[in-house]
Scaffold this motif. Structure first.
Motif, short mmCIF file in Angstrom:
data_model
loop_
_atom_site.label_atom_id
_atom_site.label_comp_id
_atom_site.label_asym_id
_atom_site.label_seq_id
_atom_site.Cartn_x
_atom_site.Cartn_y
_atom_site.Cartn_z
N ALA A 1 -48.99 -77.50 -104.71
CA ALA A 1 -49.47 -78.21 -103.68
C ALA A 1 -50.89 -78.83 -103.50
O ALA A 1 -50.76 -80.09 -102.45
N LEU A 2 -52.10 -78.73 -104.33
CA LEU A 2 -52.79 -79.97 -103.99
C LEU A 2 -53.48 -81.18 -104.86
O LEU A 2 -53.77 -81.41 -105.50
N ASP A 3 -52.33 -80.96 -105.78
CA ASP A 3 -52.08 -82.11 -106.97
C ASP A 3 -53.23 -81.57 -107.65
O ASP A 3 -53.67 -82.89 -108.03
N HIS A 4 -53.61 -81.03 -108.29
CA HIS A 4 -54.58 -80.40 -109.48
C HIS A 4 -53.86 -79.72 -110.73
O HIS A 4 -53.21 -79.43 -110.30
N ASP A 5 -54.87 -79.94 -111.92
CA ASP A 5 -53.79 -79.25 -113.02
C ASP A 5 -55.32 -78.28 -113.14
O ASP A 5 -56.15 -79.04 -113.35
N ILE A 6 -55.43 -77.35 -114.00
CA ILE A 6 -56.25 -76.49 -114.99
C ILE A 6 -56.35 -75.96 -115.69
O ILE A 6 -55.11 -75.21 -115.89
N SER A 7 -57.21 -75.65 -116.92
CA SER A 7 -56.34 -75.85 -118.13
C SER A 7 -56.36 -73.88 -117.87
O SER A 7 -56.77 -73.32 -117.18
N THR A 8 -56.21 -73.42 -118.54
CA THR A 8 -55.66 -71.99 -119.20
C THR A 8 -56.92 -70.93 -118.75
O THR A 8 -57.12 -70.23 -118.53
N GLU A 9 -58.54 -71.94 -119.66
CA GLU A 9 -59.68 -71.15 -119.84
C GLU A 9 -60.77 -71.24 -118.80
O GLU A 9 -60.65 -70.08 -118.32
N ASP A 10 -60.01 -72.26 -118.31
CA ASP A 10 -61.34 -72.44 -116.63
C ASP A 10 -59.94 -71.56 -115.33
O ASP A 10 -60.77 -71.09 -114.61
N ALA A 11 -58.47 -71.82 -115.76
CA ALA A 11 -58.16 -70.13 -114.80
C ALA A 11 -58.98 -68.80 -114.81
O ALA A 11 -58.92 -68.49 -114.29
N LYS A 12 -58.71 -69.03 -116.23
CA LYS A 12 -59.04 -67.11 -116.69
C LYS A 12 -61.14 -67.61 -116.25
O LYS A 12 -61.15 -66.92 -115.48
N TYR A 13 -61.32 -68.54 -115.94
CA TYR A 13 -62.70 -68.56 -115.50
C TYR A 13 -63.02 -68.02 -114.23
O TYR A 13 -64.17 -67.49 -113.98
N LEU A 14 -61.96 -68.65 -113.15
CA LEU A 14 -62.26 -68.92 -112.48
C LEU A 14 -61.64 -67.39 -112.12
O LEU A 14 -62.83 -67.01 -110.84
N ILE A 15 -60.82 -67.02 -112.26
CA ILE A 15 -60.67 -65.38 -112.12
C ILE A 15 -61.63 -64.26 -111.77
O ILE A 15 -61.89 -63.07 -111.29
N PHE A 16 -62.60 -64.42 -113.35
CA PHE A 16 -63.55 -63.66 -113.72
C PHE A 16 -65.10 -64.07 -112.57
O PHE A 16 -65.09 -63.06 -112.34
N LEU A 17 -65.09 -65.30 -112.41
CA LEU A 17 -66.20 -65.64 -111.58
C LEU A 17 -65.47 -65.42 -109.83
O LEU A 17 -66.14 -64.49 -109.27
N CYS A 18 -64.34 -65.13 -109.01
CA CYS A 18 -64.15 -65.21 -107.90
C CYS A 18 -63.43 -63.43 -107.63
O CYS A 18 -63.19 -62.86 -107.01
N GLY A 19 -62.73 -63.01 -109.49
CA GLY A 19 -61.44 -62.10 -109.40
C GLY A 19 -60.74 -62.28 -109.10
O GLY A 19 -60.46 -63.40 -108.88
N ASP A 20 -60.01 -61.09 -109.07
CA ASP A 20 -58.39 -61.05 -108.89
C ASP A 20 -57.74 -60.84 -107.89
O ASP A 20 -55.83 -61.23 -108.03
N LEU A 21 -58.48 -60.85 -106.97
CA LEU A 21 -57.36 -60.26 -106.29
C LEU A 21 -56.70 -61.84 -105.24
O LEU A 21 -57.13 -63.39 -105.17
N MET A 22 -55.51 -61.89 -104.61
CA MET A 22 -54.62 -62.86 -104.68
C MET A 22 -55.25 -63.48 -102.97
O MET A 22 -55.71 -65.11 -103.44
N ASN A 23 -55.87 -62.64 -101.84
CA ASN A 23 -56.40 -63.20 -101.30
C ASN A 23 -57.18 -63.89 -101.15
O ASN A 23 -57.96 -64.76 -100.31
N THR A 24 -58.37 -63.24 -102.17
CA THR A 24 -59.65 -64.45 -102.05
C THR A 24 -59.00 -65.10 -103.00
O THR A 24 -59.85 -66.76 -102.28
N LEU A 25 -58.68 -65.64 -104.36
CA LEU A 25 -58.44 -66.59 -105.24
C LEU A 25 -57.65 -67.42 -104.45
O LEU A 25 -58.08 -68.88 -104.40
N VAL A 26 -56.88 -68.29 -103.23
CA VAL A 26 -56.14 -68.72 -102.73
C VAL A 26 -57.09 -69.38 -101.60
O VAL A 26 -57.26 -70.85 -102.30
#
Length: 182
Positions: A1-26
């Motif tokens: 929807a935002l026209d961006h890609d992210i690597s699997t490792e960076d996505a894992k890092y994002l989840i580690f950094l911000c938590g795995d709750l979808m309402n936060t991640l969105v």
């Protein structure tokens, strides 16, 4: 929807950094997507605008100690104090982190892997367990044991003396940084 890609490792890092709750991640993904200038979202983009959870910030502090970068560790602690995080809360999160590092160091010494840590600590993802194992390799077993003990002693001092929590926590951080290799 935002026209961006992210690597699997960076996505894992994002989840580690911000938590795995979808309402936060969105909301974090929305901020990062708006900030990123390139199609591929990078760790630099994540670090620039994402709001990390406290556990991740404390992990950054212990990682800085492991790397011998006391200035960075002290800067992280100063930022947390500036954000008016309660010293007892910070000590609680730091204590948990140190116990996890200690268990990771024990696991390494006994030939166990990240899957063992995931089960032991109830981690839902391999990424934090792998980061713990990686970080624990930089500490001796004696350092880990002493760090956990000193954390408990600092907790008792916070609850039973008139010394400020910030002062006690800063002293603990300095002690951990100085005796990093011991």
């Amino acid at each position: 929807a935002l026209d961006h890609d992210i690597s699997t490792e960076d996505a894992k890092y994002l989840i580690f950094l911000c938590g795995d709750l979808m309402n936060t991640l969105v909301s974090e993904i929305g901020k990062i997507g708006s900030y990123a200038r390139e199609r591929r979202v990078t760790r630099r983009d994540i670090d620039a605008v994402a709001t990390p959870q406290l556990d991740a910030v404390v992990f950054q502090m212990t990682d800085a100690i492991a790397a011998g970068n006391f200035d960075r560790a002290a800067s992280v602690l100063g930022d947390l104090f500036h954000m008016q995080e309660a010293p007892i809360k910070l000590l609680s999160v730091l204590g948990r982190q140190l116990r996890q590092l200690y268990s990771a160091r024990l696991a390494i010494d006994r030939g166990k892997n990240a899957a063992y840590l995931m089960e032991l600590w109830g981690l839902r993802s391999a990424y934090p367990a792998e980061r713990l194992m990686q970080s624990a390799r930089r500490f001796s077993l004696a350092w880990c044991r002493r760090a956990v003990v000193r954390c408990g002693e600092t907790d008792l001092a916070m609850k039973s003396t008139g010394t400020s929590g910030e002062e006690l926590l800063t002293g603990l951080l300095m002690e951990l940084a100085v005796k990093r290799g011991a």
